[in-house]
Design a protein around this motif. Structure first.
Motif, PDB file in Angstrom:
ATOM      1  N   MET A 214       0.818  -1.214   0.000  1.00  0.00           N
ATOM      2  CA  MET A 214       0.000   0.000   0.000  1.00  0.00           C
ATOM      3  C   MET A 214       0.854   1.266   0.000  1.00  0.00           C
ATOM      4  O   MET A 214       0.394   2.323  -0.433  1.00  0.00           O
ATOM      5  N   LEU A 215       2.099   1.160   0.452  1.00  0.00           N
ATOM      6  CA  LEU A 215       2.993   2.330   0.396  1.00  0.00           C
ATOM      7  C   LEU A 215       3.378   2.673  -1.032  1.00  0.00           C
ATOM      8  O   LEU A 215       3.872   3.780  -1.293  1.00  0.00           O
ATOM      9  N   ASP A 216       3.185   1.741  -1.947  1.00  0.00           N
ATOM     10  CA  ASP A 216       3.452   1.991  -3.364  1.00  0.00           C
ATOM     11  C   ASP A 216       2.210   2.454  -4.114  1.00  0.00           C
ATOM     12  O   ASP A 216       2.266   2.687  -5.328  1.00  0.00           O
ATOM     13  N   HIS A 217       1.107   2.595  -3.400  1.00  0.00           N
ATOM     14  CA  HIS A 217      -0.143   2.994  -4.052  1.00  0.00           C
ATOM     15  C   HIS A 217      -0.074   4.477  -4.445  1.00  0.00           C
ATOM     16  O   HIS A 217       0.494   5.297  -3.718  1.00  0.00           O
ATOM     17  N   PRO A 218      -0.648   4.847  -5.596  1.00  0.00           N
ATOM     18  CA  PRO A 218      -0.595   6.256  -6.019  1.00  0.00           C
ATOM     19  C   PRO A 218      -1.396   7.203  -5.130  1.00  0.00           C
ATOM     20  O   PRO A 218      -1.129   8.410  -5.117  1.00  0.00           O
ATOM     21  N   SER A 219      -2.369   6.678  -4.378  1.00  0.00           N
ATOM     22  CA  SER A 219      -3.194   7.536  -3.524  1.00  0.00           C
ATOM     23  C   SER A 219      -2.426   7.942  -2.270  1.00  0.00           C
ATOM     24  O   SER A 219      -1.924   7.093  -1.530  1.00  0.00           O
ATOM     25  N   LEU A 220      -2.349   9.245  -2.008  1.00  0.00           N
ATOM     26  CA  LEU A 220      -1.640   9.736  -0.833  1.00  0.00           C
ATOM     27  C   LEU A 220      -2.343   9.303   0.450  1.00  0.00           C
ATOM     28  O   LEU A 220      -1.688   8.960   1.447  1.00  0.00           O
ATOM     29  N   GLN A 228       0.904   4.769   9.056  1.00  0.00           N
ATOM     30  CA  GLN A 228       0.438   5.005  10.424  1.00  0.00           C
ATOM     31  C   GLN A 228       0.101   3.715  11.159  1.00  0.00           C
ATOM     32  O   GLN A 228      -0.170   3.734  12.356  1.00  0.00           O
ATOM     33  N   ASN A 229       0.113   2.589  10.441  1.00  0.00           N
ATOM     34  CA  ASN A 229      -0.176   1.316  11.088  1.00  0.00           C
ATOM     35  C   ASN A 229       0.990   0.921  12.004  1.00  0.00           C
ATOM     36  O   ASN A 229       2.149   0.929  11.575  1.00  0.00           O
ATOM     37  N   PRO A 230       0.726   0.568  13.268  1.00  0.00           N
ATOM     38  CA  PRO A 230       1.808   0.183  14.180  1.00  0.00           C
ATOM     39  C   PRO A 230       2.588  -1.047  13.731  1.00  0.00           C
ATOM     40  O   PRO A 230       3.696  -1.292  14.223  1.00  0.00           O
ATOM     41  N   ASN A 231       2.017  -1.839  12.805  1.00  0.00           N
ATOM     42  CA  ASN A 231       2.691  -3.055  12.357  1.00  0.00           C
ATOM     43  C   ASN A 231       3.759  -2.793  11.302  1.00  0.00           C
ATOM     44  O   ASN A 231       4.421  -3.740  10.854  1.00  0.00           O
ATOM     45  N   ALA A 232       3.943  -1.556  10.896  1.00  0.00           N
ATOM     46  CA  ALA A 232       4.967  -1.250   9.893  1.00  0.00           C
ATOM     47  C   ALA A 232       6.349  -1.599  10.430  1.00  0.00           C
ATOM     48  O   ALA A 232       6.704  -1.229  11.548  1.00  0.00           O
ATOM     49  N   LYS A 239      11.133   2.744   3.416  1.00  0.00           N
ATOM     50  CA  LYS A 239      10.471   3.121   2.162  1.00  0.00           C
ATOM     51  C   LYS A 239       9.726   4.440   2.332  1.00  0.00           C
ATOM     52  O   LYS A 239       9.697   5.282   1.417  1.00  0.00           O
ATOM     53  N   ALA A 240       9.132   4.651   3.519  1.00  0.00           N
ATOM     54  CA  ALA A 240       8.353   5.867   3.759  1.00  0.00           C
ATOM     55  C   ALA A 240       9.240   7.106   3.797  1.00  0.00           C
ATOM     56  O   ALA A 240       8.897   8.150   3.225  1.00  0.00           O
ATOM     57  N   ILE A 241      10.400   7.005   4.452  1.00  0.00           N
ATOM     58  CA  ILE A 241      11.257   8.183   4.576  1.00  0.00           C
ATOM     59  C   ILE A 241      11.978   8.505   3.276  1.00  0.00           C
ATOM     60  O   ILE A 241      12.587   9.576   3.151  1.00  0.00           O
ATOM     61  N   ARG A 242      11.916   7.621   2.297  1.00  0.00           N
ATOM     62  CA  ARG A 242      12.453   7.904   0.977  1.00  0.00           C
ATOM     63  C   ARG A 242      11.356   8.316  -0.003  1.00  0.00           C
ATOM     64  O   ARG A 242      11.601   8.460  -1.206  1.00  0.00           O
ATOM     65  N   SER A 243      10.134   8.504   0.523  1.00  0.00           N
ATOM     66  CA  SER A 243       8.996   8.852  -0.314  1.00  0.00           C
ATOM     67  C   SER A 243       9.136  10.276  -0.842  1.00  0.00           C
ATOM     68  O   SER A 243       9.791  11.139  -0.245  1.00  0.00           O
ATOM     69  N   GLY A 252       6.739   8.577   8.625  1.00  0.00           N
ATOM     70  CA  GLY A 252       7.746   7.534   8.730  1.00  0.00           C
ATOM     71  C   GLY A 252       8.768   7.830   9.817  1.00  0.00           C
ATOM     72  O   GLY A 252       9.164   6.951  10.585  1.00  0.00           O
ATOM     73  N   LEU A 253       9.192   9.089   9.903  1.00  0.00           N
ATOM     74  CA  LEU A 253      10.170   9.478  10.919  1.00  0.00           C
ATOM     75  C   LEU A 253       9.577   9.427  12.323  1.00  0.00           C
ATOM     76  O   LEU A 253      10.278   9.138  13.295  1.00  0.00           O
ATOM     77  N   ASP A 254       8.273   9.719  12.444  1.00  0.00           N
ATOM     78  CA  ASP A 254       7.623   9.735  13.753  1.00  0.00           C
ATOM     79  C   ASP A 254       7.083   8.369  14.158  1.00  0.00           C
ATOM     80  O   ASP A 254       6.492   8.241  15.237  1.00  0.00           O
ATOM     81  N   HIS A 255       7.251   7.373  13.312  1.00  0.00           N
ATOM     82  CA  HIS A 255       6.713   6.042  13.631  1.00  0.00           C
ATOM     83  C   HIS A 255       7.414   5.465  14.860  1.00  0.00           C
ATOM     84  O   HIS A 255       8.621   5.622  15.030  1.00  0.00           O
ATOM     85  N   PRO A 256       6.666   4.789  15.750  1.00  0.00           N
ATOM     86  CA  PRO A 256       7.279   4.217  16.959  1.00  0.00           C
ATOM     87  C   PRO A 256       8.398   3.222  16.674  1.00  0.00           C
ATOM     88  O   PRO A 256       9.302   3.053  17.498  1.00  0.00           O
ATOM     89  N   ASN A 257       8.344   2.556  15.508  1.00  0.00           N
ATOM     90  CA  ASN A 257       9.365   1.567  15.176  1.00  0.00           C
ATOM     91  C   ASN A 257      10.561   2.154  14.431  1.00  0.00           C
ATOM     92  O   ASN A 257      11.465   1.410  14.044  1.00  0.00           O
ATOM     93  N   ALA A 258      10.554   3.455  14.212  1.00  0.00           N
ATOM     94  CA  ALA A 258      11.666   4.084  13.500  1.00  0.00           C
ATOM     95  C   ALA A 258      12.887   4.147  14.410  1.00  0.00           C
ATOM     96  O   ALA A 258      12.799   4.518  15.583  1.00  0.00           O
TER      97      ALA A 258
END
Length: 318
Positions: A214-220, A228-232, A239-243, A252-258
């Motif tokens: 879904m991170l590759d989906h064209p819809s923002l 925003q899913n905790p399972n990321a 991938k998110a921080i290179r978006s 992506g930077l604020d994600h708890p798993n970052a």
């Protein structure tokens, strides 16, 4: 003052009944409902009395004031529908109420008192909010979730009476159900509506593989919902921080798993991936340069507006 008194645990039964009376303001009656001494019988009495008649001593022949009385009573019923001491009888009465907000309030508190029969009634409600909340209930069965997901996206759903009503809210609500199966989640992710996909990817059962897709989906909106899913996992975050989207990078930077390394490795999409066989110290060097413009400037004494601007007191001479 009266609201605080109505919530006081030392209040007597007689005083509590008085606070719940129809002549009391809405705030006092709501405060009395929150009192731990309020019983199921108190709740039933409010419903059994029906819409309280106007008190001529307080409301004199004004339609606006009469309408306000009705609105206050409907608001009170909403609080009753989410009360912890509600019973099956009150729930059924609430589901048959003419006010859709009262019917929706039945499902806003999933306290284990909702049954599949209640969910079925809510699913067939003419109001989209009611059906949206009903299918989210933990009491919803597998069959009810399947029927909700299979509802045509063309804003049409068929009630038990054969009536055609908007169906999108029912599908979106199903994607928020805690008991959604993996197969049903896959159906949501493959739904033609981007709104449904965005709700589905936020589910707690979504896997890192599904999030990455879904991170590759064209819809923002879908990409933002995915990150925003905790399972990321770390790969999703990388991938998110290179978006190309600054909003996706921020989440992506604020994600708890970052990790700190991931948080430091974003600068216009620039990052790195490196593994080490032994313990080591990773040192990052950053060169920061400012785009400076120099000018002669103006002495600040020439830009004073009052005599107190740039005031510098002189030391007293002893």
């Amino acid at each position: 003052m009266r609201e605080n008194a109505a919530k006081n645990k030392s209040i007597s039964k007689k005083q509590l009944s008085f606070a719940l009376g129809e002549d009391q303001p809405l705030g006092v009656r709501v405060a009395a409902l929150k009192n731990s001494k309020t019983t199921t019988r108190n709740l039933e009495e409010i419903f059994n009395n029906g819409n309280p008649p106007m008190s001529r001593s307080m409301y004199i022949g004004s339609f606006d004031e009469e309408d306000q009385k009705v609105r206050d009573y409907d608001k009170l019923k909403e609080h009753i529908m989410s009360h912890p001491k509600r019973n099956q009888k009150l729930i059924m009465v609430g589901l048959s109420d003419s006010n859709p907000n009262v019917r929706a309030a039945v499902f806003q508190k999933d306290d284990g008192k909702i049954t599949p029969d209640h969910v079925e009634i809510g699913m067939n409600d003419e109001n989209g909010l009611v059906s949206h909340l009903a299918i989210q209930s933990k009491a919803a069965t597998h069959d009810q979730l399947e029927r909700a997901i299979a509802t045509p996206y063309e804003f049409l759903r068929t009630t038990t009476n054969g009536e055609k009503l908007p169906g999108l809210s029912l599908v979106e609500g199903a994607m928020k159900n805690h008991n959604l199966t993996n197969e049903q989640l896959e159906k949501g992710l493959a739904h033609p509506s981007d709104n449904v996909k965005a709700k589905a990817i936020q589910h707690h059962k979504a896997t890192p593989e599904q999030i990455g897709k879904m991170l590759d989906h064209p819809s923002l909106d879908i990409r933002l919902s995915a990150i925003q899913n905790p399972n990321a996992d770390s790969e999703n975050i990388h991938k998110a921080i290179r978006s190309s989207s600054p909003e996706v990078r921020m989440w992506g930077l604020d994600h708890p798993n970052a990790t700190r390394a991931q948080s430091s490795a974003v600068a216009r999409g620039v990052g790195f991936t490196k593994s080490f066989t032994e313990h080591c110290t990773l040192i990052g060097l950053v060169s920061v340069r400012a785009d400076l413009n120099y000018q002669q400037g103006l002495e600040r004494m020439w830009s004073r507006q009052t005599r107190f601007d740039y005031y510098w007191p002189a030391l007293p001479i002893s």
